[in-house]
Design a protein around this motif. Structure first.
Motif, mmCIF file in Angstrom:
data_model
loop_
_atom_site.group_PDB
_atom_site.id
_atom_site.type_symbol
_atom_site.label_atom_id
_atom_site.label_comp_id
_atom_site.label_asym_id
_atom_site.label_seq_id
_atom_site.Cartn_x
_atom_site.Cartn_y
_atom_site.Cartn_z
ATOM 1 N N ARG A 3 0.954 -1.223 -0.106
ATOM 2 C CA ARG A 3 0.065 -0.024 -0.064
ATOM 3 C C ARG A 3 0.872 1.103 0.122
ATOM 4 O O ARG A 3 0.790 1.961 -0.777
ATOM 5 N N ASP A 7 1.003 4.258 -3.098
ATOM 6 C CA ASP A 7 0.443 5.358 -2.667
ATOM 7 C C ASP A 7 1.713 6.371 -2.928
ATOM 8 O O ASP A 7 1.242 7.664 -3.016
ATOM 9 N N ASP A 240 -8.042 1.558 -2.168
ATOM 10 C CA ASP A 240 -7.188 2.699 -1.935
ATOM 11 C C ASP A 240 -6.496 3.339 -2.981
ATOM 12 O O ASP A 240 -6.805 4.810 -3.210
#
Length: 593
Positions: A3, A7, A240
């Motif tokens: 993640r 990101d 996300d």
């Protein structure tokens, strides 16, 4: 873990400048004659289109009061002719500019693909492949509208705007001046929108790159994902990443769409003011026909303004993509071909490592003072713990990376002084992870030597014991395999990769864990075939299974980037050093199992 990685946006190392636009228009230059012809045709179309309100003025002010049906018919005929001319010109423009735009995009994509093939291994070591892919495909595609429509529309709209202003001043100077009152307000709106829009589209390109990279990695690792039941966790990561893309897209589009309604509102306010002012001026030098024609032109006036605003939007959007495209094109290979290098031909195969130092990062030392000579026809085996530097040694022979110190010589010639293609044509390489391309098995084996006959391909496959399993497949050598050879077992992929390396008939053969996925029975048969094929070739073999390298001319035991021991299998066993410890521990574990 993943993640955080996906990101993180890429830093833009080369911010946008108008040099990027100049470079883009450099791709358009070969089509300048066609573009000039298209511009000329569009100017004719624009002129024909703009004559309408003036014809209406003439009809209202002269022909209708005079009851001149012939005159009205003539004006109607001229108007119809103008519309037909406009339609024919528009058809030509759409066809020609679509062709030019797609040709330019094809050239940009070809140059980008050609360039990334010249980049060194270190470039790919540090970047997710999905972020490279999105630039070659999505970002280049995003330039399509700008190239196909933007430039021609801009020139046509500027011409139209000039002619419209001329018509308006010819009809009535006072009304024309009143029509300009919206300009200062429009300039203020554009000033505030410009910077916000560019930043928003830069952020969107980052989020698109992140999402593409994660999807690419997830597809490649799908078997591992399912094996470890990571579906739910990966779903959360994707949500996300996707949420970040959605948020950036909505923001970018919101800012982009501020310009169009701003222009529309300003134009409506301006036209309303013209109606009020014009009606009060009727009988004071302004006729009904003049007012109708003027209102027609004022609406036309704001159409090119709106189009120029859209072109401005397209330029701002394109900036975010051009920055990334040209940033990649400006990426320099870390391993550079010598411009004065000579081609390497007909070598015997002597390879010398002369006090070689190497590290992947500045200040790092993966290899320290590596010094040895492989004579023509020798088989050099490299053994040692994982991460000791074995693969780094064979990668340096092919100049996949450059040295930090020392030299590597081939037949006494420093490999940095010869051309890279001629150096690599001397070598047959089977990397640790065998890669199978989509296509037939025949095509995969012939990949490194396109002029090889079918018979030579079959002979190479037989030599490495691949022929028997290939013939059990539905279409034999013409069997289509998927990307990365997913229809084949790991051992079968290695055998095909082995045949590919041997078919190239190299003077130097590099085998990095060439038999790690092959069963013991096939390995024994393979060793028999290789003993003949390796004769006369200098070979470098990396193997964890020490039983496969006992017949090597010399064995180098690599530890922490240095040669800890060197000698034949029998010599090293007699010394009872590190190699002996490794061999006996491996042999003992095999006996226990």
């Amino acid at each position: 873990m993943a993640r955080n990685k996906f990101d993180v946006d890429e830093d833009l190392e080369t911010p946008f400048s108008f040099i990027h636009l100049k470079r883009l228009f450099g791709y358009v230059k070969p089509y300048k004659k066609k573009i000039m012809l298209t511009i000329l045709i569009m100017l004719v179309a624009s002129g024909a289109n703009l004559i309408g309100p003036y014809l209406i003025k003439q009809a209202i002010d002269k022909e209708i009061p005079a009851g001149n049906v012939g005159g009205l018919s003539l004006l109607a005929g001229i108007y119809l002719g103008a519309l037909i001319i406009t339609g024919i010109c528009m058809k030509y423009r759409i066809r020609m500019m679509a062709e030019i735009g797609q040709n330019v995009i094809k050239t940009i994509r070809k140059d980008l693909f050609t360039h990334i093939q010249s980049l060194s291994f270190s470039f790919y070591d540090n970047r997710p492949h999905g972020k490279i892919l999105v630039r070659v495909v999505n970002y280049v595609n995003s330039l399509s509208d700008l190239l196909s429509n933007g430039l021609i529309n801009l020139i046509t709209d500027i011409f139209s705007l000039t002619v419209i202003i001329g018509f308006m001043f010819a009809i009535d100077v006072r009304l024309a001046i009143y029509a300009m009152i919206g300009f200062p307000l429009l300039a203020i709106v554009i000033f505030f929108i410009k910077n916000a829009q560019r930043k928003a589209w830069q952020d969107l390109s980052n989020k698109q790159s992140n999402m593409n990279a994660y999807i690419h990695e997830s597809i490649n690792g799908m078997k591992v994902t399912q094996a470890f039941a990571r579906e739910e966790e990966n779903k959360k990561i994707f949500e996300d990443v996707s949420k970040g893309y959605k948020k950036s897209w909505l923001k970018a589009v919101y800012i982009q769409f501020l310009l169009w309604p701003s222009i529309e509102n300003i134009s409506v306010l301006t036209v309303s003011f013209i109606y009020v002012a014009g009606i009060s001026m009727i009988g004071q030098g302004v006729t009904v026909g003049a007012l109708v024609a003027f209102v027609g032109y004022i609406w036309m006036f704001w159409t090119p303004i709106s189009n120029i605003g859209n072109f401005y939007n397209a330029i701002i959007n394109a900036m975010a993509y051009l920055e990334r495209i040209f940033e990649m094109m400006d990426e320099k290979p870390t391993v550079l071909d010598n411009p004065r290098g000579k081609a390497l031909h007909d070598i015997k195969g002597k390879v010398e490592f002369d006090h070689v130092e190497f590290g992947y990062e500045a200040g790092e030392k993966v290899l320290k003072n590596i010094h040895f000579t492989a004579e023509p026809g020798e088989t050099i085996a490299l053994v040692g713990a994982t991460g000791s530097g074995k693969t780094s040694i064979v990668n340096l022979i092919s100049r996949f990376y450059d040295l930090n110190g020392g030299k590597i010589k081939m037949d006494g010639v420093d490999i940095k002084t010869v051309t890279i293609p001629s150096l690599r044509r001397q070598m047959g390489i089977m990397l640790q992870d065998p890669f199978i391309f989509s296509g037939t098995i025949m095509d995969n084996i012939r990949y490194g030597r396109l002029d090889a006959s079918d018979e030579e391909v079959v002979e190479a496959a037989k030599a490495v014991q691949a022929h028997s399993f290939i013939m059990t497949l539905q279409d034999g050598y013409e069997t289509e395999v998927n990307e990365r050879g997913t229809r084949l077992s790991a051992g079968q992929r290695q055998l095909i990769s082995f045949a590919r390396a041997l078919l190239a008939d190299p003077r130097i053969l590099v085998l990095d864990e060439a038999t790690s996925s092959i069963d013991t029975e096939t390995e024994l048969a393979l060793q028999k075939g290789l003993s003949t094929l390796l004769a006369g070739r200098t070979s470098f073999i990396i193997a964890h299974r020490l039983s496969t390298i006992q017949s090597a001319s010399r064995i180098l035991f690599i530890e922490k980037g240095e040669i800890a021991e060197e000698g034949s299998h029998d010599e090293l066993m007699t010394r009872k050093g590190q190699y002996w410890n490794l061999y006996t521990s491996q042999h003992s574990s095999l006996e226990v199992s």
